[in-house]
Write a protein that holds these residues in place. Sequence first.
Motif, PDB file in Angstrom:
ATOM      1  N   THR A  47       0.807  -1.220   0.000  1.00 14.48           N
ATOM      2  CA  THR A  47       0.000   0.000   0.000  1.00 14.48           C
ATOM      3  C   THR A  47       0.841   1.271   0.000  1.00 14.48           C
ATOM      4  OG1 THR A  47      -0.161  -0.081   2.418  1.00 14.48           O
ATOM      5  CG2 THR A  47      -1.939  -1.104   1.147  1.00 14.48           C
ATOM      6  N   GLY A  48       2.141   1.137   0.164  1.00 21.45           N
ATOM      7  CA  GLY A  48       3.020   2.299   0.152  1.00 21.45           C
ATOM      8  C   GLY A  48       3.331   2.738  -1.275  1.00 21.45           C
ATOM      9  N   THR A  49       4.244   3.671  -1.400  1.00 20.03           N
ATOM     10  CA  THR A  49       4.625   4.200  -2.709  1.00 20.03           C
ATOM     11  C   THR A  49       5.573   3.247  -3.426  1.00 20.03           C
ATOM     12  OG1 THR A  49       6.590   5.350  -1.884  1.00 20.03           O
ATOM     13  CG2 THR A  49       4.494   6.567  -1.800  1.00 20.03           C
ATOM     14  N   CYS A  50       5.733   3.470  -4.715  1.00 15.50           N
ATOM     15  CA  CYS A  50       6.703   2.677  -5.482  1.00 15.50           C
ATOM     16  C   CYS A  50       8.103   2.875  -4.914  1.00 15.50           C
ATOM     17  CB  CYS A  50       6.670   3.076  -6.960  1.00 15.50           C
ATOM     18  SG  CYS A  50       5.210   2.492  -7.830  1.00 15.50           S
ATOM     19  N   ARG A  51       8.443   4.095  -4.578  1.00  7.73           N
ATOM     20  CA  ARG A  51       9.776   4.377  -4.023  1.00  7.73           C
ATOM     21  C   ARG A  51       9.999   3.566  -2.746  1.00  7.73           C
ATOM     22  NH1 ARG A  51      11.714  10.398  -2.993  1.00  7.73           N
ATOM     23  NH2 ARG A  51      11.477  10.330  -5.233  1.00  7.73           N
ATOM     24  N   ASP A  52       8.995   3.512  -1.875  1.00  6.99           N
ATOM     25  CA  ASP A  52       9.121   2.718  -0.650  1.00  6.99           C
ATOM     26  C   ASP A  52       9.320   1.243  -0.967  1.00  6.99           C
ATOM     27  OD1 ASP A  52       8.798   5.000   0.895  1.00  6.99           O
ATOM     28  OD2 ASP A  52       6.652   4.645   1.243  1.00  6.99           O
ATOM     29  N   TRP A  53       8.571   0.743  -1.972  1.00  8.14           N
ATOM     30  CA  TRP A  53       8.705  -0.662  -2.354  1.00  8.14           C
ATOM     31  C   TRP A  53      10.105  -0.939  -2.896  1.00  8.14           C
ATOM     32  CZ3 TRP A  53       9.900  -3.736  -6.460  1.00  8.14           C
ATOM     33  CH2 TRP A  53       9.602  -5.096  -6.317  1.00  8.14           C
ATOM     34  N   VAL A  54      10.595  -0.063  -3.752  1.00  9.93           N
ATOM     35  CA  VAL A  54      11.943  -0.219  -4.322  1.00  9.93           C
ATOM     36  C   VAL A  54      12.989  -0.231  -3.215  1.00  9.93           C
ATOM     37  CG1 VAL A  54      13.696   0.938  -5.727  1.00  9.93           C
ATOM     38  CG2 VAL A  54      11.379   0.664  -6.608  1.00  9.93           C
ATOM     39  N   ASN A  55      12.853   0.671  -2.246  1.00  9.09           N
ATOM     40  CA  ASN A  55      13.811   0.722  -1.140  1.00  9.09           C
ATOM     41  C   ASN A  55      13.735  -0.523  -0.265  1.00  9.09           C
ATOM     42  OD1 ASN A  55      14.844   3.199  -1.876  1.00  9.09           O
ATOM     43  ND2 ASN A  55      13.412   4.336  -0.614  1.00  9.09           N
ATOM     44  N   HIS A  57      12.753  -3.560  -1.385  1.00 13.30           N
ATOM     45  CA  HIS A  57      13.030  -4.749  -2.206  1.00 13.30           C
ATOM     46  C   HIS A  57      14.060  -4.424  -3.292  1.00 13.30           C
ATOM     47  CE1 HIS A  57       8.927  -5.129  -0.608  1.00 13.30           C
ATOM     48  NE2 HIS A  57       9.220  -6.401  -0.493  1.00 13.30           N
ATOM     49  N   PRO A  58      15.253  -3.979  -2.902  1.00  9.75           N
ATOM     50  CA  PRO A  58      16.216  -3.487  -3.895  1.00  9.75           C
ATOM     51  C   PRO A  58      16.633  -4.512  -4.939  1.00  9.75           C
ATOM     52  CG  PRO A  58      17.282  -3.756  -1.772  1.00  9.75           C
ATOM     53  CD  PRO A  58      15.806  -3.942  -1.554  1.00  9.75           C
ATOM     54  N   TYR A  59      16.777  -5.767  -4.562  1.00  7.25           N
ATOM     55  CA  TYR A  59      17.226  -6.770  -5.522  1.00  7.25           C
ATOM     56  C   TYR A  59      16.141  -7.082  -6.545  1.00  7.25           C
ATOM     57  CZ  TYR A  59      21.313  -7.410  -2.617  1.00  7.25           C
ATOM     58  OH  TYR A  59      22.465  -7.192  -1.927  1.00  7.25           O
ATOM     59  N   ARG A  60      14.931  -7.271  -6.079  1.00  8.05           N
ATOM     60  CA  ARG A  60      13.826  -7.556  -6.999  1.00  8.05           C
ATOM     61  C   ARG A  60      13.564  -6.336  -7.882  1.00  8.05           C
ATOM     62  NH1 ARG A  60      11.669 -10.233 -10.618  1.00  8.05           N
ATOM     63  NH2 ARG A  60       9.409 -10.250 -10.708  1.00  8.05           N
ATOM     64  N   ALA A  61      13.603  -5.151  -7.306  1.00  5.14           N
ATOM     65  CA  ALA A  61      13.399  -3.924  -8.080  1.00  5.14           C
ATOM     66  C   ALA A  61      14.462  -3.784  -9.161  1.00  5.14           C
ATOM     67  CB  ALA A  61      13.413  -2.706  -7.158  1.00  5.14           C
ATOM     68  N   ALA A  62      15.701  -4.075  -8.814  1.00  7.74           N
ATOM     69  CA  ALA A  62      16.790  -3.991  -9.789  1.00  7.74           C
ATOM     70  C   ALA A  62      16.520  -4.915 -10.961  1.00  7.74           C
ATOM     71  CB  ALA A  62      18.124  -4.331  -9.130  1.00  7.74           C
ATOM     72  N   GLU A  63      16.091  -6.126 -10.668  1.00  7.60           N
ATOM     73  CA  GLU A  63      15.788  -7.084 -11.734  1.00  7.60           C
ATOM     74  C   GLU A  63      14.653  -6.578 -12.618  1.00  7.60           C
ATOM     75  OE1 GLU A  63      15.072 -10.696  -9.610  1.00  7.60           O
ATOM     76  OE2 GLU A  63      17.160 -10.856  -8.977  1.00  7.60           O
ATOM     77  N   LEU A  64      13.618  -6.024 -12.011  1.00  9.08           N
ATOM     78  CA  LEU A  64      12.474  -5.510 -12.780  1.00  9.08           C
ATOM     79  C   LEU A  64      12.860  -4.307 -13.642  1.00  9.08           C
ATOM     80  CD1 LEU A  64       9.677  -5.789 -10.084  1.00  9.08           C
ATOM     81  CD2 LEU A  64       9.911  -7.178 -12.157  1.00  9.08           C
ATOM     82  N   MET A  65      13.873  -3.563 -13.210  1.00 13.08           N
ATOM     83  CA  MET A  65      14.314  -2.383 -13.961  1.00 13.08           C
ATOM     84  C   MET A  65      15.372  -2.719 -15.003  1.00 13.08           C
ATOM     85  SD  MET A  65      14.376   0.686 -11.166  1.00 13.08           S
ATOM     86  CE  MET A  65      15.221  -0.174  -9.851  1.00 13.08           C
ATOM     87  N   GLY A  66      15.724  -4.002 -15.132  1.00 18.31           N
ATOM     88  CA  GLY A  66      16.690  -4.396 -16.152  1.00 18.31           C
ATOM     89  C   GLY A  66      18.122  -4.487 -15.689  1.00 18.31           C
ATOM     90  N   TYR A  67      18.324  -4.580 -14.384  1.00 17.78           N
ATOM     91  CA  TYR A  67      19.665  -4.742 -13.844  1.00 17.78           C
ATOM     92  C   TYR A  67      19.880  -6.186 -13.438  1.00 17.78           C
ATOM     93  CZ  TYR A  67      20.246   0.310 -13.456  1.00 17.78           C
ATOM     94  OH  TYR A  67      20.364   1.641 -13.731  1.00 17.78           O
ATOM     95  N   ALA A  68      21.065  -6.685 -13.641  1.00 26.24           N
ATOM     96  CA  ALA A  68      21.456  -7.982 -13.107  1.00 26.24           C
ATOM     97  C   ALA A  68      22.113  -7.707 -11.761  1.00 26.24           C
ATOM     98  CB  ALA A  68      22.452  -8.661 -14.036  1.00 26.24           C
ATOM     99  N   VAL A  69      21.928  -8.606 -10.836  1.00 23.62           N
ATOM    100  CA  VAL A  69      22.531  -8.465  -9.521  1.00 23.62           C
ATOM    101  C   VAL A  69      23.664  -9.475  -9.432  1.00 23.62           C
ATOM    102  CG1 VAL A  69      22.148  -8.594  -7.042  1.00 23.62           C
ATOM    103  CG2 VAL A  69      20.327  -7.749  -8.542  1.00 23.62           C
ATOM    104  N   ASP A  70      24.861  -9.005  -9.095  1.00 25.34           N
ATOM    105  CA  ASP A  70      26.007  -9.896  -8.980  1.00 25.34           C
ATOM    106  C   ASP A  70      25.724 -10.909  -7.875  1.00 25.34           C
ATOM    107  OD1 ASP A  70      28.513 -11.083  -8.273  1.00 25.34           O
ATOM    108  OD2 ASP A  70      29.509  -9.428  -9.297  1.00 25.34           O
TER     109      ASP A  70
END
Length: 78
Positions: A47-55, A57-70
């Motif tokens: 129910t929070g903002t996208c920014r809160d969700w990204v903060n 869930h950084p790894y999942r957010a990175a994957e959704l944004m097109g980043y690979a996580v080492d």
Amino acid sequence: MPKFIDKKTGSIHYTDYIAPAGKSFCGDRTSCENCPILAERTCQGWTGTCRDWVNSHPYRAAELMGYAVDEKYPKANP
């Protein structure tokens, strides 16, 4: 510190904080329609903002944004 790799450009970012990439990711979009982050957080009932969700869930957010996580670095969240 995690390493995030942009799958399109190959640029590497060493950071604990993926949110700045989220700002760029959102800024490149014309609307939230078909946004993978919005879909993911809605599916989770977030129910929070996208920014809160990204903060939160950084790894999942990175994957959704097109980043690979080492994978050498431990994941804080799946």
